[in-house]
Design an enzyme around this catalytic site. Structure first.
Site, PDB file in Angstrom:
ATOM      1  N   SER A 147     -14.352   2.447  -4.085  1.00  0.00           N
ATOM      2  CA  SER A 147     -14.071   1.712  -3.083  1.00  0.00           C
ATOM      3  C   SER A 147     -14.784   2.269  -1.698  1.00  0.00           C
ATOM      4  CB  SER A 147     -12.660   1.415  -2.892  1.00  0.00           C
ATOM      5  OG  SER A 147     -12.530   0.631  -1.634  1.00  0.00           O
ATOM      6  N   TYR A 162      -4.069   3.810  -0.512  1.00  0.00           N
ATOM      7  CA  TYR A 162      -5.213   3.317  -1.236  1.00  0.00           C
ATOM      8  C   TYR A 162      -6.623   4.097  -1.024  1.00  0.00           C
ATOM      9  CZ  TYR A 162      -8.691  -0.151  -3.136  1.00  0.00           C
ATOM     10  OH  TYR A 162      -9.890  -0.638  -3.761  1.00  0.00           O
TER      11      TYR A 162
END
Length: 257
Positions: A147, A162
């Protein structure tokens, strides 16, 4: 190899994890359209069976295997069944992932562990067992779906677990690339910005989120379906044979500014 077939994956065998929805479906279709035979893995077997039918209509072979990346025996089963079915394993797309919204000071240990275990432990064990098969043939392409949030923070949404998991995935990519380069295995990562998926579908329809995108992303929009396909196929192909240990963001310029 000529320029006309540098991106041809005919005869290659791939595994795509988290293939029951969203980006996993997109990645599986992209690989199939490039000619690869595919094992699709996820927890929801009924969704996998529907995707399997779509991929077979493209003209490739497909194996659907139920798998929870938190269970190492499930991971081993996917890899073993792939090799039994197709005779080898060339490409792994580590796509399965999750997130948890909670202020850092309120996040429970259970929430933290679920995100880290899915996004980092699951990636490691799939890479580990895939690499064991790839080493036997001195060839492999491992593509981790990390990401942009693996290399930057944010002030809009409380997703510290995350960020931590994806940051770990980015550096795990580098570490595995260093270990396995001698065996002809490349390990790279793609860092998506915001794309529509099951994890983001409710979020992206929100007016506050749209304002966030327009104010923060240089291209002032989320990613469109298919905008990662070219990079995925490049990293899966023989055209990327001298590229390893890299994390490439596909984020409309978000991480660059």
């Amino acid at each position: 190899m000529t320029s006309s077939n540098l991106f041809d994956l005919t005869g290659k065998v791939a595994i795509v994890t988290g293939a029951s929805s969203g980006l996993g479906v997109q990645f599986a279709k992209a690989l199939a359209n490039a000619g690869a035979n595919i094992t699709i893995a996820a927890r929801r077997i009924e969704k996998l069976e529907a995707l399997k039918r779509e991929l077979e209509e493209i003209g490739v072979k497909c194996l659907a295997v139920k798998c929870d990346v938190l269970i190492e025996d499930d991971v081993i089963n996917v890899v073993e069944r792939t090799v039994e079915e197709f005779g080898k394993l060339d490409i792994l797309v580590n796509n399965a992932g999750t997130s948890s919204f909670a202020p850092a000071e309120d996040m429970t240990g259970e929430e933290w562990d679920k995100v880290l275990d899915t996004n980092l432990r699951g990636v490691f064990f799939f890479a580990k067992h895939a690499a064991r098969k790839m080493k036997e043939r001195n060839y492999g392409r491992i593509i981790n779906i990390a990401s942009m949030y693996g290399v930057i923070g944010n002030t809009q949404y409380p997703v510290s677990s995350y960020h931590a998991s994806k940051g770990g995935e980015v550096n795990l990519t580098r570490a595995l690339a260093g270990e396995w380069a001698q065996y002809g295995i490349t390990v790279n990562a793609i860092g998506p910005g915001f794309f529509e998926s099951e994890m983001t579908k409710d979020l992206i329809s929100d007016d506050e989120f749209q304002n966030f995108i327009r104010s923060r992303c240089p291209m002032k929009r989320i990613g469109r379906p298919g905008e990662m396909d070219g990079l995925l196929i490049y990293l899966a192909s023989d055209n990327s044979s001298y590229l390893t240990g890299q994390h490439i963001c596909v984020d409309g310029g978000w991480a660059a500014v």
